[in-house]
Motif scaffolding. Structure first.
Motif, PDB file in Angstrom:
ATOM      1  N   MET A   1      18.977  -2.352  48.517  1.00 52.71           N
ATOM      2  CA  MET A   1      19.370  -3.489  47.677  1.00 52.71           C
ATOM      3  C   MET A   1      19.774  -4.727  48.471  1.00 52.71           C
ATOM      4  O   MET A   1      19.369  -5.826  48.157  1.00 52.71           O
ATOM      5  CB  MET A   1      20.499  -3.070  46.715  1.00 52.71           C
ATOM      6  CG  MET A   1      20.800  -4.109  45.643  1.00 52.71           C
ATOM      7  SD  MET A   1      19.413  -4.331  44.515  1.00 52.71           S
ATOM      8  CE  MET A   1      19.383  -2.755  43.673  1.00 52.71           C
ATOM      9  N   PRO A   2      20.581  -4.604  49.564  1.00 51.25           N
ATOM     10  CA  PRO A   2      20.920  -5.783  50.350  1.00 51.25           C
ATOM     11  C   PRO A   2      19.689  -6.493  50.905  1.00 51.25           C
ATOM     12  O   PRO A   2      19.628  -7.708  50.960  1.00 51.25           O
ATOM     13  CB  PRO A   2      21.801  -5.218  51.462  1.00 51.25           C
ATOM     14  CG  PRO A   2      22.397  -3.994  50.878  1.00 51.25           C
ATOM     15  CD  PRO A   2      21.329  -3.417  50.017  1.00 51.25           C
ATOM     16  N   ALA A   3      18.698  -5.707  51.342  1.00 49.47           N
ATOM     17  CA  ALA A   3      17.466  -6.306  51.866  1.00 49.47           C
ATOM     18  C   ALA A   3      16.774  -7.128  50.797  1.00 49.47           C
ATOM     19  O   ALA A   3      16.262  -8.208  51.054  1.00 49.47           O
ATOM     20  CB  ALA A   3      16.550  -5.217  52.402  1.00 49.47           C
ATOM     21  N   SER A   4      16.770  -6.622  49.559  1.00 56.76           N
ATOM     22  CA  SER A   4      16.166  -7.335  48.448  1.00 56.76           C
ATOM     23  C   SER A   4      16.911  -8.633  48.175  1.00 56.76           C
ATOM     24  O   SER A   4      16.303  -9.665  47.914  1.00 56.76           O
ATOM     25  CB  SER A   4      16.161  -6.452  47.202  1.00 56.76           C
ATOM     26  OG  SER A   4      15.619  -7.144  46.100  1.00 56.76           O
ATOM     27  N   LEU A   5      18.229  -8.595  48.249  1.00 60.96           N
ATOM     28  CA  LEU A   5      19.026  -9.799  48.051  1.00 60.96           C
ATOM     29  C   LEU A   5      18.715 -10.842  49.114  1.00 60.96           C
ATOM     30  O   LEU A   5      18.583 -12.035  48.823  1.00 60.96           O
ATOM     31  CB  LEU A   5      20.516  -9.457  48.070  1.00 60.96           C
ATOM     32  CG  LEU A   5      21.060  -8.721  46.835  1.00 60.96           C
ATOM     33  CD1 LEU A   5      22.495  -8.286  47.054  1.00 60.96           C
ATOM     34  CD2 LEU A   5      20.961  -9.624  45.610  1.00 60.96           C
ATOM     35  N   ASN A   6      18.611 -10.423  50.342  1.00 55.10           N
ATOM     36  CA  ASN A   6      18.295 -11.347  51.429  1.00 55.10           C
ATOM     37  C   ASN A   6      16.910 -11.978  51.254  1.00 55.10           C
ATOM     38  O   ASN A   6      16.709 -13.157  51.543  1.00 55.10           O
ATOM     39  CB  ASN A   6      18.372 -10.624  52.777  1.00 55.10           C
ATOM     40  CG  ASN A   6      19.806 -10.288  53.171  1.00 55.10           C
ATOM     41  OD1 ASN A   6      20.743 -10.950  52.734  1.00 55.10           O
ATOM     42  ND2 ASN A   6      19.960  -9.248  53.990  1.00 55.10           N
ATOM     43  N   GLU A   7      15.985 -11.168  50.810  1.00 52.46           N
ATOM     44  CA  GLU A   7      14.627 -11.676  50.580  1.00 52.46           C
ATOM     45  C   GLU A   7      14.631 -12.754  49.504  1.00 52.46           C
ATOM     46  O   GLU A   7      13.971 -13.787  49.639  1.00 52.46           O
ATOM     47  CB  GLU A   7      13.707 -10.524  50.179  1.00 52.46           C
ATOM     48  CG  GLU A   7      12.265 -10.950  49.953  1.00 52.46           C
ATOM     49  CD  GLU A   7      11.387  -9.794  49.533  1.00 52.46           C
ATOM     50  OE1 GLU A   7      10.246 -10.048  49.094  1.00 52.46           O
ATOM     51  OE2 GLU A   7      11.830  -8.627  49.648  1.00 52.46           O
ATOM     52  N   ILE A   8      15.375 -12.513  48.437  1.00 56.42           N
ATOM     53  CA  ILE A   8      15.456 -13.499  47.352  1.00 56.42           C
ATOM     54  C   ILE A   8      16.118 -14.786  47.847  1.00 56.42           C
ATOM     55  O   ILE A   8      15.696 -15.895  47.520  1.00 56.42           O
ATOM     56  CB  ILE A   8      16.221 -12.919  46.151  1.00 56.42           C
ATOM     57  CG1 ILE A   8      15.457 -11.737  45.546  1.00 56.42           C
ATOM     58  CG2 ILE A   8      16.436 -13.987  45.078  1.00 56.42           C
ATOM     59  CD1 ILE A   8      16.203 -10.997  44.451  1.00 56.42           C
TER      60      ILE A   8
END
Length: 291
Positions: free
Chosen positions: A1-8
């Motif tokens: 989930m953190p990786a997804s947040l960073n991508e966004i």
């Protein structure tokens, strides 16, 4: 989930930068449009005076019969087309609209390429025709945003010269006419020979001129200048439409970027809320396991 947040977050940041660029380009195009509209307005004052004099002289000349080659209709063996486009993209449908209309016209009015000559003003048009193996007899690239007559003198003089030397027997200018900041219209205007006169217009423009040395000598000098000025007027009009199209395209791009940012922000907030909820759930589950 953190990786997804960073991508966004990265996507939001990059989209914001894009919107800043397109917003700046919109402002630049708006400034160019304002200046180009003023130039077109100023040119109309000159064009009306030249047209008034030319209409009067041509009307009398045609009524008496003329030997001037620019007034005589020749058998149409070959037609010349000046096609005005931009040198680059980022102008919405400005180029595709005029090029599509020209291609349709060539298909409808001619049986083969031997019946017409293309004179391309603008790199997009020149490259378009060359990519389709359509011979471009002459081209001009790199016009400034506010072209002067000196810049286009070469291609304008060349077009008139080619007609006078009978490389083609009639000449049309194909371009996008500026209506307003949101609208343009495809125009195909006949420039040569100069024979299509409106009798009502000739009457309304009729003035008494003192001619020195004589009408034929004046027409020999005036008609090429008249044709050149009308072609130049079409170029100014087309450039104005180009700036308007560029402004509209950049405004649409900026609006789309803002919409993307809003959607990504909502997506980011939802992902962040889901991550927080997951963390709280794990903490509560861990505390319950210790009891």
């Amino acid at each position: 989930m953190p990786a997804s947040l960073n991508e966004i977050k990265v996507r939001i940041a990059s989209t914001k930068k894009t919107s800043q660029i397109t917003g700046a380009m919109q402002m630049v195009s708006a400034a160019k449009l304002t200046r180009s509209e003023q130039n077109a307005k100023n040119f109309q004052v000159y064009a009306q005076k030249v047209r008034a004099m030319t209409t009067d002289l041509i009307g009398s000349e045609l009524s008496e019969g003329s030997n001037n080659p620019m007034l005589i209709k020749r058998p149409i063996k070959k037609t010349g087309y000046i096609v005005i486009t931009s040198d680059k993209g980022l102008v919405g449908g400005y180029n595709s609209t005029i090029l599509k209309a020209v291609m349709q016209m060539l298909h409808d009015d001619h049986d083969n390429q031997e019946e017409y000559v293309i004179i391309a003003l603008g790199g997009m048009g020149a490259d378009f025709f060359k990519a389709r193996d359509i011979n471009v007899s002459y081209e001009l690239r790199g016009l400034s945003d506010q072209p002067t007559f000196d810049e286009v003198r070469k291609i304008v003089n060349k077009s008139v010269s080619l007609y006078q030397n009978e490389l083609f027997d009639e000449l049309y200018v194909c371009y996008n006419h500026h209506v307003n900041s949101l609208t343009s219209q495809v125009r195909v205007e006949k420039m040569l020979p100069i024979t299509d006169l409106d009798e009502n217009e000739a009457t309304s423009h009729h003035q008494e001129f003192e001619l020195e040395p004589n009408r034929d000598t004046i027409l020999a000098q005036l008609l090429p200048q008249y044709a050149e000025s009308m072609i130049y007027g079409s170029i100014i009009d087309a450039k104005t439409a180009e700036h308007a199209a560029g402004m509209a395209a950049m405004q649409a791009a900026t609006d789309n970027a803002k919409n993307v940012i809003n959607d990504l922000t909502i997506q980011y907030n939802r992902a962040r809320q889901a991550a927080i909820t997951q963390e709280i759930t794990e903490i509560v589950a861990g505390a319950s396991a210790l009891e």
